[in-house]
Design an enzyme around this catalytic site. Structure first.
Site, mmCIF file in Angstrom:
data_model
loop_
_atom_site.group_PDB
_atom_site.id
_atom_site.type_symbol
_atom_site.label_atom_id
_atom_site.label_comp_id
_atom_site.label_asym_id
_atom_site.label_seq_id
_atom_site.Cartn_x
_atom_site.Cartn_y
_atom_site.Cartn_z
ATOM 1 N N PRO A 1 0.930 -1.200 0.018
ATOM 2 C CA PRO A 1 -0.113 0.014 -0.096
ATOM 3 C C PRO A 1 0.805 1.317 -0.205
ATOM 4 O O PRO A 1 0.455 2.432 -0.059
ATOM 5 C CB PRO A 1 -0.864 -0.117 1.206
ATOM 6 C CG PRO A 1 -0.035 -1.234 1.982
ATOM 7 C CD PRO A 1 0.670 -2.086 1.014
ATOM 8 N N GLU B 1 1.605 -7.937 9.257
ATOM 9 C CA GLU B 1 1.903 -6.535 9.529
ATOM 10 C C GLU B 1 2.764 -5.673 8.555
ATOM 11 O O GLU B 1 2.531 -4.523 7.845
ATOM 12 C CB GLU B 1 2.610 -6.143 10.751
ATOM 13 C CG GLU B 1 2.433 -4.717 11.275
ATOM 14 C CD GLU B 1 1.093 -4.283 11.453
ATOM 15 O OE1 GLU B 1 0.681 -2.841 11.302
ATOM 16 O OE2 GLU B 1 0.236 -5.249 11.508
ATOM 17 N N ARG C 1 -2.464 -8.479 -20.886
ATOM 18 C CA ARG C 1 -3.434 -8.091 -21.889
ATOM 19 C C ARG C 1 -2.669 -7.493 -23.081
ATOM 20 O O ARG C 1 -2.905 -7.287 -24.271
ATOM 21 C CB ARG C 1 -4.556 -7.122 -21.445
ATOM 22 C CG ARG C 1 -5.586 -7.966 -20.743
ATOM 23 C CD ARG C 1 -6.358 -6.957 -19.986
ATOM 24 N NE ARG C 1 -7.177 -6.049 -20.995
ATOM 25 C CZ ARG C 1 -8.164 -6.631 -21.615
ATOM 26 N NH1 ARG C 1 -8.839 -7.460 -21.538
ATOM 27 N NH2 ARG C 1 -8.613 -5.659 -22.473
ATOM 28 N N ASP D 1 -9.060 0.151 -24.850
ATOM 29 C CA ASP D 1 -9.797 -0.110 -23.376
ATOM 30 C C ASP D 1 -9.770 1.351 -22.895
ATOM 31 O O ASP D 1 -8.766 1.968 -23.006
ATOM 32 C CB ASP D 1 -8.793 -1.049 -22.760
ATOM 33 C CG ASP D 1 -9.515 -2.241 -22.903
ATOM 34 O OD1 ASP D 1 -10.580 -2.783 -23.662
ATOM 35 O OD2 ASP D 1 -8.610 -3.193 -22.633
#
Length: 248
Positions: A89, A116, A154, A169
Site C-alpha cells: 500500500p 503487518e 493483456r 480500453d
C-alpha cells in the site's frame, strides 16, 4: 512474458491462472507463470516466515531470509536480474501507463506480503519497486499481484484475440472508453444511436471520440489534465462546460 510469484498462499492463484485470457495466453505459449511458496525457503525447522517487530508493536513482520533466498533461487542462472515488484500500500499507484511500462519486460518477479508488513531490508535490497493498486487495506498481496498479471498480460502481442482491444480500453488513450452497443438495434424501446448504424466510419469515430471525452469529463475529469488532447477535443470540452454553466 514470465511471471514468478512469491506467496504464502499459492492455491489462491489456481482459478485465476486457469481461466479466461490468462489460460489462453499460457496455452499459446505467450505467458509463463510459476507460483512459489516462499515458506519453502525458510531456514529453520519450523519453516518460520514472520516474527515480532523490533521495538515492539502489534502484528507480525515478514522475515528477510525466506524472501532473499527465494529471489536468489529465481535469478541465480539469469544473465539479467528482472524487476522485483513488491505489492504494498506504500507503493506507486498502479496505472495503465505503469502496466505498459512493465509489459516491455520479458520477466517479472512479484512479491506478495502478509501480516503487518515486510522487514525493511526486503524493500531496500530485494525489491526494485513497490506497487499499490489503491488506497485501501487488503489481507495480502495476492489480489494485487493478480491485477498486475492480468493488466500486463493483456498488452502482450497475441494475447487478446483482437489486437485493437488493448488500445481501445479505458485509460489506454488517457480517456474513459466510449459507450459500446451490440445487436439487437432496438430492445424494449431502447435504440442504438443512429450514427453507429450509419456505416459512416468518419462520423462513428468522431462520435466515439466525443463520447469518450464527455464520459471522462463527467466521471474522471482529473484524467483530462494529462490526456493527449487535440484542439478539436479542447473545443468540444469548452462546449460541454458552456452547456453545463447554462444549465446551472
Amino acid at each position: 512474458m514470465r511471471f514468478d510469484v512469491l506467496t504464502l498462499f499459492p492455491e489462491m492463484f489456481q482459478g485465476f491462472l486457469n481461466t479466461s485470457i490468462i489460460k489462453k495466453a499460457y496455452e499459446k505459449g505467450l505467458v509463463e507463470t510459476s507460483v512459489i511458496n516462499f515458506r519453502d525457503f525458510s531456514t529453520d525447522k519450523h519453516r518460520t516466515v514472520d516474527d515480532t517487530p523490533y521495538g515492539g508493536g502489534g502484528g507480525m513482520v515478514l522475515k528477510p531470509e525466506p524472501i532473499f533466498e527465494a529471489v536468489d533461487y529465481l535469478v541465480q542462472d539469469l544473465p539479467v536480474r528482472p524487476p522485483v515488484l513488491l505489492m504494498s500500500p506504500q507503493g506507486e499507484p498502479f496505472t495503465q501507463q505503469k502496466a505498459e511500462e512493465l509489459a516491455r519486460y520479458s520477466h517479472l518477479i512479484i512479491l506478495c506480503g502478509h501480516y503487518e508488513g515486510y522487514d525493511e531490508r526486503i524493500r531496500e535490497h530485494v525489491a526494485t519497486e513497490e506497487i499499490s493498486i489503491g488506497d485501501y487495506v487488503l489481507t495480502g498481496g495476492e489480489l494485487p499481484a493478480m491485477v498486475v498479471i492480468d493488466s500486463v498480460s493483456r498488452l502482450i502481442p497475441g494475447v487478446l484475440g483482437n489486437e485493437n482491444s488493448a488500445t481501445l480500453d479505458s485509460f489506454s488513450s488517457g480517456l474513459l472508453e466510449y459507450p459500446q452497443y451490440t445487436r439487437p438495434a432496438e430492445y424494449r424501446g431502447y435504440r442504438v444511436p443512429d450514427v453507429l448504424l450509419s456505416g459512416h466510419h468518419l462520423r462513428i469515430e468522431q462520435w466515439r471520440r466525443r463520447q469518450a471525452l464527455r464520459r471522462t469529463w463527467e466521471r474522471r475529469p482529473d484524467l483530462l489534465q494529462t490526456a493527449p488532447l487535440t484542439e478539436e477535443d479542447r473545443a468540444y470540452l469548452r462546449e460541454l462546460e458552456r452547456d453545463f454553466d447554462r444549465d446551472e
